[in-house]
Design a protein around this motif. Structure first.
Motif, mmCIF file in Angstrom:
data_model
loop_
_atom_site.group_PDB
_atom_site.id
_atom_site.type_symbol
_atom_site.label_atom_id
_atom_site.label_comp_id
_atom_site.label_asym_id
_atom_site.label_seq_id
_atom_site.Cartn_x
_atom_site.Cartn_y
_atom_site.Cartn_z
ATOM 1 N N VAL A 39 1.062 -1.302 -0.160
ATOM 2 C CA VAL A 39 -0.006 -0.054 -0.061
ATOM 3 C C VAL A 39 0.776 1.162 0.021
ATOM 4 O O VAL A 39 0.512 2.442 -0.687
ATOM 5 N N TRP A 40 1.846 0.979 0.853
ATOM 6 C CA TRP A 40 2.822 2.406 0.915
ATOM 7 C C TRP A 40 3.502 2.723 -0.658
ATOM 8 O O TRP A 40 3.345 3.751 -1.145
ATOM 9 N N ARG A 72 0.816 4.162 -2.821
ATOM 10 C CA ARG A 72 0.455 5.660 -2.619
ATOM 11 C C ARG A 72 1.565 6.337 -3.282
ATOM 12 O O ARG A 72 1.468 7.430 -3.630
ATOM 13 N N TYR A 73 2.757 5.967 -3.181
ATOM 14 C CA TYR A 73 4.022 6.474 -3.591
ATOM 15 C C TYR A 73 4.276 6.617 -4.981
ATOM 16 O O TYR A 73 4.894 7.287 -5.636
ATOM 17 N N PHE A 93 2.414 9.880 -5.316
ATOM 18 C CA PHE A 93 3.063 10.931 -5.026
ATOM 19 C C PHE A 93 4.367 11.111 -5.773
ATOM 20 O O PHE A 93 4.997 12.335 -5.867
ATOM 21 N N PHE A 118 2.378 11.245 6.368
ATOM 22 C CA PHE A 118 1.768 9.929 5.507
ATOM 23 C C PHE A 118 1.557 8.850 6.418
ATOM 24 O O PHE A 118 0.272 8.339 6.447
ATOM 25 N N GLY A 133 -5.936 7.349 4.824
ATOM 26 C CA GLY A 133 -5.559 6.939 3.165
ATOM 27 C C GLY A 133 -5.051 5.691 3.326
ATOM 28 O O GLY A 133 -5.095 5.115 2.218
ATOM 29 N N ILE A 134 -4.284 5.159 4.198
ATOM 30 C CA ILE A 134 -3.787 3.825 4.247
ATOM 31 C C ILE A 134 -4.806 2.871 4.514
ATOM 32 O O ILE A 134 -4.603 1.924 3.806
ATOM 33 N N THR A 169 -7.024 2.269 1.176
ATOM 34 C CA THR A 169 -6.084 1.590 0.043
ATOM 35 C C THR A 169 -5.849 0.091 0.297
ATOM 36 O O THR A 169 -5.660 -0.883 -0.363
ATOM 37 N N THR A 181 5.681 -2.693 -5.835
ATOM 38 C CA THR A 181 4.336 -3.277 -5.972
ATOM 39 C C THR A 181 4.506 -4.628 -6.628
ATOM 40 O O THR A 181 3.605 -5.592 -5.985
ATOM 41 N N SER A 225 -2.944 -0.194 9.600
ATOM 42 C CA SER A 225 -3.455 0.932 9.099
ATOM 43 C C SER A 225 -3.519 2.056 10.317
ATOM 44 O O SER A 225 -4.068 2.964 10.175
#
Length: 520
Positions: free
Chosen positions: A112-113, A116-117, A120, A138, A153-154, A157, A332, A378
């Motif tokens: 997930v990180w 999201r990146y 970003f 974050f 947000g975490i 996702t 990912t 999360s």
């Protein structure tokens, strides 16, 4: 009394190619990209490749072959295989399942990180201080404590990721796991190759490669360097906690296991070296831009490398957003193929023990895994919890599992000669007595030294200087929970026959091996 029948027929890969891609996809994970380069640099640079190769040949490949032979000969999940070796050994299989369950709960949040990146990277949302952005904005990191404060947000996702993951798992071995690996593994290799080529043409790249490959021969006299090499190989190949054992159980009866194991092992190591080239070429650019030595850069491994150091580099380089998107997509893809392999260990075990369909096992056990993942990782305490759980699950749980597995097979049930004969009967390449010596003697000794070193450090120094209460609660809680779960599930009655299984009759080395041209 009516004998229970299996809920479904055992699934199979479409062929050896599907199995090979899945095995490589499982082995190539986050650690290949963010762990190996830093470990090599800190343990002798180019000289580290010598103990690394020794560890691959004396521990990595032998245990990989042990996993393959157990799964393929006894045709089951980890608990079923060890039950068939002897009733008293079933708990070892459930311990491996428990460790896989624990890892799956936190492994997903790292994906997930990375996801999201990807977004970003487009706007370089981390600004001038990626470290502060990652921890405070974050993650909203609250430190080494346990909180119930959810980071929205975490959470959302992560929920979406689990929905997709469980859908893939519900599709099955061939239509789900195999298809994902056939799609994501080639994409991963292409994306990462583009990253490496781009990195090699950055100013300062040569300095980075010199730092990575220049050998420090004196390091070879340090036992810690050899322990680091065995540790890297061991964790990188996804061995000794049920993954490769379970994957091999889905192969057809006639499968060319020994050559496949060599290909999988060397493919994984080749990707690690490729990752080292790409990462250190990029770090060389960063050092040149900032006028410092590479050794002065903070965050050369793990989470810091990926989510703090690399965003800094992305902000410095021309075309940085494109580089960032490719890098985090690579993370990912590498992580997702590993996550589904970890979950398959759990799903297969509960399918067989409780006579469930795949969909039932995925919804019940996979769903529980997702709920725990959402509830724990999360939150604002996720980083410290993840870090601690990962350290104990890998450095204590998996190592202890591997030692026990080697000793059980070699001395508890004395099955190494039988497994050697099985590998030789179905493979074009044969293994000799050297394999039994490595599995029965060399690997247990090396891993016992590694485990004792780790335990000595853990009982004398709190991990990462976290509070003792937090370390003991999370770290030893993980290990204690896995042990308890192992014995509890081993005590539950099987809902379908398991002890009546009879392995195929061995035909010895005179058997005609499968043609290497038959890989489909």
């Amino acid at each position: 009394m009516v004998e229970a029948k299996p809920a479904v027929e055992r699934e199979q890969w479409s062929g050896q190619l599907g199995f090979l891609l899945a095995a490589i996809g499982s082995a190539i994970g986050l650690g290949n990209i963010w762990r190996f380069p830093g470990v090599a640099y800190e343990n002798g640079g180019g000289a580290f490749l010598i103990p690394y190769l020794v560890a691959l040949l004396t521990a990595g490949i032998p245990i990989l072959l042990l996993d393959y032979s157990l799964g393929h000969r006894y045709r089951g999940s980890a608990p079923a295989v060890f039950r068939r070796l002897g009733r008293r050994f079933e708990a070892l299989g459930w311990f491996q399942v428990a460790i896989a369950f624990i890892i799956a709960t936190y492994y997903a949040v790292v994906l997930v990180w990375a996801l999201r990146y990807v977004g970003f990277s487009v706007t370089e949302a981390w600004g001038d201080d990626p470290g502060t952005f990652f921890a405070e904005e974050f993650l909203q990191y609250a430190g080494p404590t346990v909180t119930a404060d959810v980071v929205g947000g975490i959470f959302w996702t992560l929920l979406g990721l689990w929905v997709v993951t469980l859908w893939v798992m519900a599709r099955g071995v061939r239509k789900g796991i195999e298809r994902v690996n056939k799609l994501m593994l080639p994409l991963l290799i292409v994306l990462f190759a583009i990253l490496v080529v781009r990195a090699l043409f950055l100013p300062g790249a040569i300095d980075g490669l010199n730092a990575f490959f220049t050998p420090n021969w004196a390091a070879l006299a340090d036992p810690g360097v050899w322990i680091a090499a065995y540790s890297q190989i061991f964790f990188s190949l996804s061995i000794a906690f049920g993954i490769m054992l379970t994957y091999a159980s889905y192969l057809r009866r006639r499968s060319n296991l020994v050559p496949v194991s060599y290909v999988a092992a060397f493919a994984n190591s080749s990707f690690e070296i490729l990752a080292g080239i790409g990462v250190f070429a990029t770090l060389g650019f960063m050092a040149a831009q900032q006028g410092i030595e590479i050794g002065e850069i903070e965050g050369l491994t793990g989470v810091s490398l990926s989510f703090v150091t690399f965003p800094q580099i992305i902000s410095l380089m021309p075309g940085g957003p494109i580089f960032g998107v490719l890098f985090f997509l690579s993370l990912t893809f590498a992580g997702f193929t590993s996550l589904v392999s970890i979950l398959e260990v759990i799903t297969a075990a509960f399918q067989e023990k409780f006579n469930l369909t795949r969909l039932q096992a995925v919804l019940c056990i996979g769903g529980l895994c997702a709920l725990i993942s959402l509830g724990l990782y999360s939150t604002t305490s996720s980083l410290a919890m993840l870090d601690t759980a990962d350290n104990y699950a890998n450095n204590v749980g998996i190592v202890a599992s591997a030692i026990t597995m080697c000793l059980v097979v070699a001395y508890g049930v004395r099955k190494l000669p039988e497994l050697q004969a099985h590998l030789n009967a179905i493979s074009t390449a044969h293994v000799g007595t050297w394999w039994r010596v490595l599995v029965g003697v060399v690997v247990p000794i090396a891993l016992i030294v590694m485990l004792v070193t780790t335990l000595t450090d853990l009982v004398t120094h709190p991990y990462e200087d976290y509070p003792w209460a937090f370390v003991n609660g999370v770290g030893w809680g993980v290990i204690g929970g896995a042990v308890v779960a192992a014995f509890v599930f081993a005590a539950i009655r099987w809902r379908q026959p398991v002890d009546e299984f009879i392995p195929d009759r061995l035909v010895g080395n005179t058997a005609r091996p499968p043609s290497t041209g038959g890989v489909r």
